[in-house]
Scaffold this motif. Structure first.
Motif, PDB file in Angstrom:
ATOM      1  N   GLY A 136       9.693   0.919  22.232  1.00  0.00           N
ATOM      2  CA  GLY A 136      10.315   1.817  21.275  1.00  0.00           C
ATOM      3  C   GLY A 136      11.380   2.641  21.974  1.00  0.00           C
ATOM      4  N   ILE A 137      12.565   2.665  21.405  1.00  0.00           N
ATOM      5  CA  ILE A 137      13.694   3.400  21.988  1.00  0.00           C
ATOM      6  C   ILE A 137      13.905   4.668  21.168  1.00  0.00           C
ATOM      7  CG2 ILE A 137      16.159   3.313  22.541  1.00  0.00           C
ATOM      8  CD1 ILE A 137      15.767   0.182  22.570  1.00  0.00           C
ATOM      9  N   TYR A 138      13.863   5.807  21.830  1.00  0.00           N
ATOM     10  CA  TYR A 138      13.927   7.088  21.134  1.00  0.00           C
ATOM     11  C   TYR A 138      15.370   7.561  20.934  1.00  0.00           C
ATOM     12  CZ  TYR A 138       8.903   7.420  21.769  1.00  0.00           C
ATOM     13  OH  TYR A 138       7.551   7.178  21.712  1.00  0.00           O
TER      14      TYR A 138
ATOM     15  N   LYS B 119      18.193  -3.264  32.781  1.00  0.00           N
ATOM     16  CA  LYS B 119      17.304  -2.540  33.688  1.00  0.00           C
ATOM     17  C   LYS B 119      15.899  -2.417  33.108  1.00  0.00           C
ATOM     18  CE  LYS B 119      16.768   1.992  35.899  1.00  0.00           C
ATOM     19  NZ  LYS B 119      17.359   3.357  36.047  1.00  0.00           N
ATOM     20  N   GLU B 120      15.817  -2.174  31.791  1.00  0.00           N
ATOM     21  CA  GLU B 120      14.528  -2.000  31.124  1.00  0.00           C
ATOM     22  C   GLU B 120      13.909  -3.328  30.683  1.00  0.00           C
ATOM     23  OE1 GLU B 120      12.908   0.874  30.633  1.00  0.00           O
ATOM     24  OE2 GLU B 120      14.460   2.080  31.610  1.00  0.00           O
ATOM     25  N   LYS B 121      14.588  -4.437  30.979  1.00  0.00           N
ATOM     26  CA  LYS B 121      14.137  -5.783  30.608  1.00  0.00           C
ATOM     27  C   LYS B 121      13.959  -5.933  29.096  1.00  0.00           C
ATOM     28  CE  LYS B 121      11.887  -6.997  34.981  1.00  0.00           C
ATOM     29  NZ  LYS B 121      10.643  -7.498  35.628  1.00  0.00           N
ATOM     30  N   ILE B 122      14.923  -5.419  28.357  1.00  0.00           N
ATOM     31  CA  ILE B 122      14.926  -5.573  26.905  1.00  0.00           C
ATOM     32  C   ILE B 122      15.837  -6.752  26.566  1.00  0.00           C
ATOM     33  CG2 ILE B 122      15.530  -4.497  24.705  1.00  0.00           C
ATOM     34  CD1 ILE B 122      14.956  -1.780  26.004  1.00  0.00           C
ATOM     35  N   GLY B 123      15.248  -7.809  26.018  1.00  0.00           N
ATOM     36  CA  GLY B 123      16.004  -9.029  25.768  1.00  0.00           C
ATOM     37  C   GLY B 123      16.540  -9.158  24.358  1.00  0.00           C
TER      38      GLY B 123
ATOM     39  N   PRO C  94      33.726   1.588  24.230  1.00  0.00           N
ATOM     40  CA  PRO C  94      33.365   0.436  25.079  1.00  0.00           C
ATOM     41  C   PRO C  94      32.541   0.846  26.296  1.00  0.00           C
ATOM     42  CG  PRO C  94      35.669   0.297  24.415  1.00  0.00           C
ATOM     43  CD  PRO C  94      35.182   1.653  23.994  1.00  0.00           C
ATOM     44  N   GLU C  95      32.862   2.011  26.860  1.00  0.00           N
ATOM     45  CA  GLU C  95      32.121   2.483  28.036  1.00  0.00           C
ATOM     46  C   GLU C  95      30.661   2.777  27.686  1.00  0.00           C
ATOM     47  OE1 GLU C  95      36.375   3.018  28.347  1.00  0.00           O
ATOM     48  OE2 GLU C  95      34.938   3.849  26.893  1.00  0.00           O
ATOM     49  N   GLY C  96      30.448   3.376  26.523  1.00  0.00           N
ATOM     50  CA  GLY C  96      29.087   3.681  26.100  1.00  0.00           C
ATOM     51  C   GLY C  96      28.272   2.428  25.852  1.00  0.00           C
ATOM     52  N   ARG C  97      28.900   1.431  25.245  1.00  0.00           N
ATOM     53  CA  ARG C  97      28.182   0.177  24.990  1.00  0.00           C
ATOM     54  C   ARG C  97      27.884  -0.558  26.292  1.00  0.00           C
ATOM     55  NH1 ARG C  97      31.830   0.383  20.655  1.00  0.00           N
ATOM     56  NH2 ARG C  97      33.312  -1.051  21.633  1.00  0.00           N
ATOM     57  N   ARG C  98      28.764  -0.421  27.271  1.00  0.00           N
ATOM     58  CA  ARG C  98      28.501  -1.017  28.578  1.00  0.00           C
ATOM     59  C   ARG C  98      27.280  -0.363  29.224  1.00  0.00           C
ATOM     60  NH1 ARG C  98      29.276  -5.654  31.511  1.00  0.00           N
ATOM     61  NH2 ARG C  98      27.864  -5.203  33.226  1.00  0.00           N
ATOM     62  N   GLU C  99      27.191   0.956  29.117  1.00  0.00           N
ATOM     63  CA  GLU C  99      26.024   1.666  29.648  1.00  0.00           C
ATOM     64  C   GLU C  99      24.751   1.209  28.944  1.00  0.00           C
ATOM     65  OE1 GLU C  99      26.169   5.945  30.413  1.00  0.00           O
ATOM     66  OE2 GLU C  99      28.311   5.872  29.933  1.00  0.00           O
ATOM     67  N   ALA C 100      24.847   1.026  27.629  1.00  0.00           N
ATOM     68  CA  ALA C 100      23.680   0.583  26.861  1.00  0.00           C
ATOM     69  C   ALA C 100      23.223  -0.802  27.322  1.00  0.00           C
ATOM     70  CB  ALA C 100      24.017   0.562  25.373  1.00  0.00           C
ATOM     71  N   TYR C 101      24.172  -1.697  27.556  1.00  0.00           N
ATOM     72  CA  TYR C 101      23.823  -3.047  28.005  1.00  0.00           C
ATOM     73  C   TYR C 101      23.191  -3.015  29.395  1.00  0.00           C
ATOM     74  CZ  TYR C 101      24.291  -7.915  29.442  1.00  0.00           C
ATOM     75  OH  TYR C 101      24.029  -9.191  29.897  1.00  0.00           O
ATOM     76  N   ASP C 102      23.743  -2.205  30.282  1.00  0.00           N
ATOM     77  CA  ASP C 102      23.177  -2.085  31.625  1.00  0.00           C
ATOM     78  C   ASP C 102      21.748  -1.539  31.564  1.00  0.00           C
ATOM     79  OD1 ASP C 102      25.513  -3.033  32.722  1.00  0.00           O
ATOM     80  OD2 ASP C 102      26.321  -1.042  33.191  1.00  0.00           O
ATOM     81  N   THR C 103      21.517  -0.587  30.664  1.00  0.00           N
ATOM     82  CA  THR C 103      20.174  -0.025  30.508  1.00  0.00           C
ATOM     83  C   THR C 103      19.206  -1.072  29.973  1.00  0.00           C
ATOM     84  OG1 THR C 103      21.085   2.178  30.087  1.00  0.00           O
ATOM     85  CG2 THR C 103      18.811   1.780  29.400  1.00  0.00           C
ATOM     86  N   MET C 104      19.660  -1.882  29.025  1.00  0.00           N
ATOM     87  CA  MET C 104      18.806  -2.940  28.486  1.00  0.00           C
ATOM     88  C   MET C 104      18.377  -3.914  29.581  1.00  0.00           C
ATOM     89  SD  MET C 104      20.362  -3.935  24.731  1.00  0.00           S
ATOM     90  CE  MET C 104      19.146  -5.251  24.555  1.00  0.00           C
TER      91      MET C 104
ATOM     92  N   ALA D 295      20.574   6.264  27.471  1.00  0.00           N
ATOM     93  CA  ALA D 295      19.891   7.105  28.461  1.00  0.00           C
ATOM     94  C   ALA D 295      18.603   6.494  28.994  1.00  0.00           C
ATOM     95  CB  ALA D 295      19.594   8.472  27.853  1.00  0.00           C
ATOM     96  N   GLY D 296      18.145   5.401  28.402  1.00  0.00           N
ATOM     97  CA  GLY D 296      16.906   4.776  28.861  1.00  0.00           C
ATOM     98  C   GLY D 296      15.652   5.483  28.392  1.00  0.00           C
ATOM     99  N   GLU D 297      15.717   6.144  27.231  1.00  0.00           N
ATOM    100  CA  GLU D 297      14.547   6.837  26.681  1.00  0.00           C
ATOM    101  C   GLU D 297      13.709   5.841  25.881  1.00  0.00           C
ATOM    102  OE1 GLU D 297      15.287  10.554  24.650  1.00  0.00           O
ATOM    103  OE2 GLU D 297      17.224  10.725  25.639  1.00  0.00           O
ATOM    104  N   SER D 298      12.810   5.163  26.547  1.00  0.00           N
ATOM    105  CA  SER D 298      11.996   4.153  25.866  1.00  0.00           C
ATOM    106  C   SER D 298      10.628   4.059  26.515  1.00  0.00           C
ATOM    107  CB  SER D 298      12.687   2.785  25.918  1.00  0.00           C
ATOM    108  OG  SER D 298      12.788   2.327  27.258  1.00  0.00           O
ATOM    109  N   ARG D 299       9.688   3.508  25.758  1.00  0.00           N
ATOM    110  CA  ARG D 299       8.365   3.226  26.313  1.00  0.00           C
ATOM    111  C   ARG D 299       7.744   2.079  25.531  1.00  0.00           C
ATOM    112  NH1 ARG D 299       3.667   4.930  23.904  1.00  0.00           N
ATOM    113  NH2 ARG D 299       3.825   6.314  22.089  1.00  0.00           N
ATOM    114  N   GLU D 300       6.790   1.406  26.166  1.00  0.00           N
ATOM    115  CA  GLU D 300       6.141   0.271  25.520  1.00  0.00           C
ATOM    116  C   GLU D 300       5.273   0.748  24.360  1.00  0.00           C
ATOM    117  OE1 GLU D 300       3.400  -3.660  26.621  1.00  0.00           O
ATOM    118  OE2 GLU D 300       4.115  -2.312  28.209  1.00  0.00           O
ATOM    119  N   LEU D 301       5.310  -0.006  23.274  1.00  0.00           N
ATOM    120  CA  LEU D 301       4.503   0.302  22.097  1.00  0.00           C
ATOM    121  C   LEU D 301       3.345  -0.685  21.989  1.00  0.00           C
ATOM    122  CD1 LEU D 301       7.230   0.994  19.357  1.00  0.00           C
ATOM    123  CD2 LEU D 301       5.966   2.670  20.714  1.00  0.00           C
ATOM    124  N   THR D 302       2.196  -0.176  21.596  1.00  0.00           N
ATOM    125  CA  THR D 302       1.026  -1.012  21.337  1.00  0.00           C
ATOM    126  C   THR D 302       0.698  -0.945  19.846  1.00  0.00           C
ATOM    127  OG1 THR D 302      -0.563   0.793  21.673  1.00  0.00           O
ATOM    128  CG2 THR D 302       0.152  -0.439  23.631  1.00  0.00           C
ATOM    129  N   THR D 303      -0.247  -1.762  19.427  1.00  0.00           N
ATOM    130  CA  THR D 303      -0.650  -1.716  18.018  1.00  0.00           C
ATOM    131  C   THR D 303      -1.252  -0.358  17.668  1.00  0.00           C
ATOM    132  OG1 THR D 303      -2.770  -2.732  18.638  1.00  0.00           O
ATOM    133  CG2 THR D 303      -1.027  -4.197  17.841  1.00  0.00           C
TER     134      THR D 303
END
Length: 233
Positions: free
Chosen positions: A39-41, A94-98, A82-92, A49-57
């Motif tokens: 879940g991305i907050y 890093k966080e292994k979000i596919g 474009p710079e912001g979207r690049r940061e978002a992609y780099d964060t994804m 910013a990488g504000e995320s954590r794994e969600l369970t049922t």
């Protein structure tokens, strides 16, 4: 998408009833099919910013009846660049979000489309807006609840309007779309209704005075006058 990667889910823009139900459905369906979910907050801001954590049922239990969104929401100026979207992609990466599931309105889904065109990211959009102004669905997430809330409120203020022999002008949301205005007017039995997409005027409904003078018949006007002879507000 690799098995060790996560499905990311975020809510963006204005909140709408039903977003929590959508979060729950995506999370539980993904886990049932062997995928992990993060879940991305705070929408795209949290993605950058990488504000995320794994969600369970368990994390999404007992939220189906709640309004708003447990993931919070925000509008992101940075993601429009474009710079912001690049940061978002780099964060994804890093966080292994596919893959990314975006629940939001026109602006949020437009951002997801541009993001998917610029980077090798799988984006799925769920239409979450009370305006009902997105193509490809009869009712967006949140629209039905907003419509019923308007009708419920009109039912309550009608008592006061009747008691004081007044006409009430009710303004509703919807931005550039008139679905809420039109259908709430029909459902609540309003004397008349105006909205941007069916008023015939590019600037919407105009002033309340113009509306009153052009749409309220003379006999009804007489019924709704005050003792001083002025129309009810």
């Amino acid at each position: 998408m690799k098995k060790d990667e996560y499905i990311g889910i975020l809510t963006s823009g204005g909140d709408a009833s039903g977003m929590n139900a959508a979060i729950r459905a995506v999370t539980r369906t993904a886990i049932f099919n062997g995928f992990k979910v993060k879940g991305i907050y705070r929408g795209y801001e949290g993605l950058i910013a990488g504000e995320s954590r794994e969600l369970t049922t368990e994390d999404v239990s007992s939220i189906i009846q709640r309004g708003g969104t447990i993931l919070k929401t925000a509008r992101s100026e940075a993601f429009t660049t474009p710079e912001g979207r690049r940061e978002a992609y780099d964060t994804m990466r890093k966080e292994k979000i596919g893959a990314l599931v975006v629940i939001g309105g026109d602006g949020s889904l437009t951002g997801a489309r541009i993001f998917a065109e610029e980077y090798p990211v799988t984006c799925i959009g769920l239409p979450g807006t009370i305006d009902n102004d997105l193509y490809g669905t009869d009712f967006t997430i949140g629209y039905d609840t907003a419509l019923n809330t308007i009708v419920e409120c009109v039912d309550k203020i009608r008592d006061t309007a009747t008691s004081h022999d007044r006409i009430f002008f009710v303004e509703v949301m919807g931005r550039d779309a008139g679905f809420l205005a039109q259908n709430s007017a029909i459902a609540s039995g309003a004397e008349a209704g105006r909205g941007r997409h069916y008023s015939g005027r590019p600037d919407g409904c105009g002033s309340a005075g113009d509306f009153y003078r052009t749409r309220i018949p003379e006999d009804q006007e007489q019924q709704h006058r005050h003792r001083d002879g002025k129309p009810g507000q």
